[in-house]
Design an enzyme around this catalytic site. Sequence first.
Site, PDB file in Angstrom:
ATOM      1  N   SER A  79       0.830  -1.216   0.000  1.00 20.98           N
ATOM      2  CA  SER A  79       0.000   0.000   0.000  1.00 20.98           C
ATOM      3  C   SER A  79       0.860   1.261   0.000  1.00 20.98           C
ATOM      4  CB  SER A  79      -0.979  -0.003   1.179  1.00 20.98           C
ATOM      5  OG  SER A  79      -0.311   0.192   2.397  1.00 20.98           O
ATOM      6  N   HIS A 131       8.786   3.202   9.081  1.00 18.21           N
ATOM      7  CA  HIS A 131       8.620   2.303  10.214  1.00 18.21           C
ATOM      8  C   HIS A 131       7.339   2.671  10.957  1.00 18.21           C
ATOM      9  CE1 HIS A 131       9.733  -0.412  13.421  1.00 18.21           C
ATOM     10  NE2 HIS A 131       9.375   0.536  14.264  1.00 18.21           N
TER      11      HIS A 131
HETATM   12  N1  NHR Z   1      18.192  -3.060   7.932  1.00 17.99           N
HETATM   13  C1  NHR Z   1      19.034  -2.292   8.630  1.00 17.99           C
HETATM   14  N2  NHR Z   1      20.322  -2.626   8.630  1.00 17.99           N
HETATM   15  N3  NHR Z   1      18.631  -1.202   9.317  1.00 17.99           N
HETATM   16  C2  NHR Z   1      17.326  -0.873   9.318  1.00 17.99           C
HETATM   17  O1  NHR Z   1      16.939   0.199  10.000  1.00 17.99           O
HETATM   18  C3  NHR Z   1      16.397  -1.659   8.612  1.00 17.99           C
HETATM   19  C4  NHR Z   1      16.880  -2.769   7.918  1.00 17.99           C
HETATM   20  C5  NHR Z   1      16.005  -3.606   7.214  1.00 17.99           C
HETATM   21  C6  NHR Z   1      14.657  -3.369   7.235  1.00 17.99           C
HETATM   22  C7  NHR Z   1      12.671  -2.147   8.097  1.00 17.99           C
HETATM   23  C8  NHR Z   1      12.307  -2.537   9.539  1.00 17.99           C
HETATM   24  C9  NHR Z   1      11.050  -1.862  10.027  1.00 17.99           C
HETATM   25  O2  NHR Z   1      10.707  -0.761   9.588  1.00 17.99           O
HETATM   26  C10 NHR Z   1      14.152  -2.285   7.955  1.00 17.99           C
HETATM   27  C11 NHR Z   1      15.011  -1.402   8.625  1.00 17.99           C
HETATM   28  C12 NHR Z   1      12.377  -6.310   9.288  1.00 17.99           C
HETATM   29  C13 NHR Z   1      12.645  -6.684  10.594  1.00 17.99           C
HETATM   30  C14 NHR Z   1      12.806  -8.140  10.971  1.00 17.99           C
HETATM   31  O3  NHR Z   1      12.990  -8.463  12.134  1.00 17.99           O
HETATM   32  C15 NHR Z   1      12.795  -5.682  11.539  1.00 17.99           C
HETATM   33  C16 NHR Z   1      12.672  -4.356  11.178  1.00 17.99           C
HETATM   34  C17 NHR Z   1      12.405  -3.993   9.856  1.00 17.99           C
HETATM   35  C18 NHR Z   1      12.250  -4.982   8.926  1.00 17.99           C
HETATM   36  N4  NHR Z   1      12.796  -9.068   9.990  1.00 17.99           N
HETATM   37  C19 NHR Z   1      12.991 -10.518  10.161  1.00 17.99           C
HETATM   38  C20 NHR Z   1      14.448 -10.900   9.751  1.00 17.99           C
HETATM   39  O4  NHR Z   1      14.935 -11.890  10.296  1.00 17.99           O
HETATM   40  C21 NHR Z   1      12.082 -11.325   9.274  1.00 17.99           C
HETATM   41  C22 NHR Z   1      10.642 -11.075   9.512  1.00 17.99           C
HETATM   42  C23 NHR Z   1       9.753 -11.599   8.394  1.00 17.99           C
HETATM   43  O5  NHR Z   1      10.256 -12.070   7.360  1.00 17.99           O
HETATM   44  O6  NHR Z   1       8.519 -11.506   8.555  1.00 17.99           O
HETATM   45  O7  NHR Z   1      15.001 -10.252   8.850  1.00 17.99           O
HETATM   46  O8  NHR Z   1      10.377  -2.405  10.947  1.00 17.99           O
HETATM   47  C1  GAR Z   2       3.603  -0.684   6.795  1.00 12.87           C
HETATM   48  O1  GAR Z   2       2.813  -0.414   7.937  1.00 12.87           O
HETATM   49  C2  GAR Z   2       5.057  -0.428   7.098  1.00 12.87           C
HETATM   50  O2  GAR Z   2       5.267   0.685   7.911  1.00 12.87           O
HETATM   51  C3  GAR Z   2       5.430  -1.678   7.814  1.00 12.87           C
HETATM   52  O3  GAR Z   2       4.746  -2.710   7.168  1.00 12.87           O
HETATM   53  C4  GAR Z   2       3.587  -2.189   6.516  1.00 12.87           C
HETATM   54  C5  GAR Z   2       3.695  -2.464   5.046  1.00 12.87           C
HETATM   55  O4  GAR Z   2       2.495  -2.168   4.407  1.00 12.87           O
HETATM   56  N1  GAR Z   2       6.827  -1.915   7.751  1.00 12.87           N
HETATM   57  C6  GAR Z   2       7.428  -2.729   8.587  1.00 12.87           C
HETATM   58  O5  GAR Z   2       6.853  -3.235   9.537  1.00 12.87           O
HETATM   59  C7  GAR Z   2       8.865  -3.013   8.284  1.00 12.87           C
HETATM   60  N2  GAR Z   2       9.339  -3.997   9.171  1.00 12.87           N
HETATM   61  P1  GAR Z   2       2.423  -2.038   2.830  1.00 12.87           P
HETATM   62  O6  GAR Z   2       3.067  -3.287   2.250  1.00 12.87           O
HETATM   63  O7  GAR Z   2       0.937  -2.018   2.565  1.00 12.87           O
HETATM   64  O8  GAR Z   2       3.110  -0.780   2.430  1.00 12.87           O
END
Ligand code: NHR
Ligand code: GAR
Length: 215
Positions: free
Chosen positions: A13, A109
Site C-alpha cells: 500500500s 517504520h
Molecule cells: N536493515 C538495517 N540494517 N537497518 C534498518 O533500520 C532496517 C533494515 C532492514 C529493514 C525495516 C524494519 C522496520 O521498519 C528495515 C530497517 C524487518 C525486521 C525483521 O525483524 C525488523 C525491522 C524492519 C524490517 N525481519 C525478520 C528478519 O529476520 C524477518 C521477519 C519476516 O520475514 O517476517 O530479517 O520495521
Molecule cells: C507498513 O505499515 C510499514 O510501515 C510496515 O509494514 C507495513 C507495510 O504495508 N513496515 C514494517 O513493519 C517493516 N518492518 P504495505 O506493504 O501495505 O506498504
Amino acid sequence: MKNIVILISGRGSNLEALIAARDAGNLPVNIAAVISNRPEAMGLETAQKAGIAAHFINHKAFSSREAFDAALAECIDDFSPDLVVLAGFMRILSEGFVRHYEGRLMNIHPSLLPSFPGLHTHQRALEEGVRIHGCTVHFVTPTLDHGPVIIQAAVPVLESDSEDSLSARVLRQEHLIYPQAVRWFAEDKLTLENGRVRLAAELADHAVLISPEIR
Ligand code: NHR
Ligand code: GAR
C-alpha cells in the site's frame, strides 16, 4: 529526474501511495523498479499494472543474509538508483549492504521512533498503554530502526482500539508522509549533518504531522 528503486515484501500500500503521488504530479521521480523478496507480494502486481519493472529475489534460495543482500544489491544497481526506498520490506539488511547505500536508503517504520523499533509495533504500543503512536520515515543505518529521522506523523491511541484499528489509522498517515519524504529527497531538500537530517530552510517545521483523526 532522480531514479528510485522500491523494495517490498507484501501488500504494497505504501508503494501504491508513491505511485499515486507520482501520477498526481506530486512526486518528480522515475520509479525504475520494484523488487520483492516474496513471490506472492501483492505489490508486484501493482507494479506490473503500473508498467514498472517488477523483480522477485527469494531470500530462502540463499545460504546467508550476506549472499541474499549481494544478489539484491546487484539487481538494484542495474537500475542505477539515486534512492532505494524500503516500503514494507521485511528482511534485516547487513552492514555491507547498508553502507553501500549510505545516505540513499530510506525506510518507513510503523512507530514513533525511537519507541518500538523492530516488529509488532502496534500490538506493543497497545500493551504499553501509550496515548500517542505513529510512524517515522528515516534513513537506514546498520543499527535497526535507528537511522536519522526525516518526518514523523502522530495519531491518538483510543480506548476502543484494536491492533487492526490502530494500524489502519497509522497506515493512512504513512501514505501521506512517505511520498512527502521522497519528494524532499528528489528535490534535494534533505541533507545529513552529523547523523541528523537537516531540511531546506523553507521547509523547516514541516516534518511533523499531527493527525487528530479518530477513525
Ligand atoms: N536493515 C538495517 N540494517 N537497518 C534498518 O533500520 C532496517 C533494515 C532492514 C529493514 C525495516 C524494519 C522496520 O521498519 C528495515 C530497517 C524487518 C525486521 C525483521 O525483524 C525488523 C525491522 C524492519 C524490517 N525481519 C525478520 C528478519 O529476520 C524477518 C521477519 C519476516 O520475514 O517476517 O530479517 O520495521
Ligand atoms: C507498513 O505499515 C510499514 O510501515 C510496515 O509494514 C507495513 C507495510 O504495508 N513496515 C514494517 O513493519 C517493516 N518492518 P504495505 O506493504 O501495505 O506498504
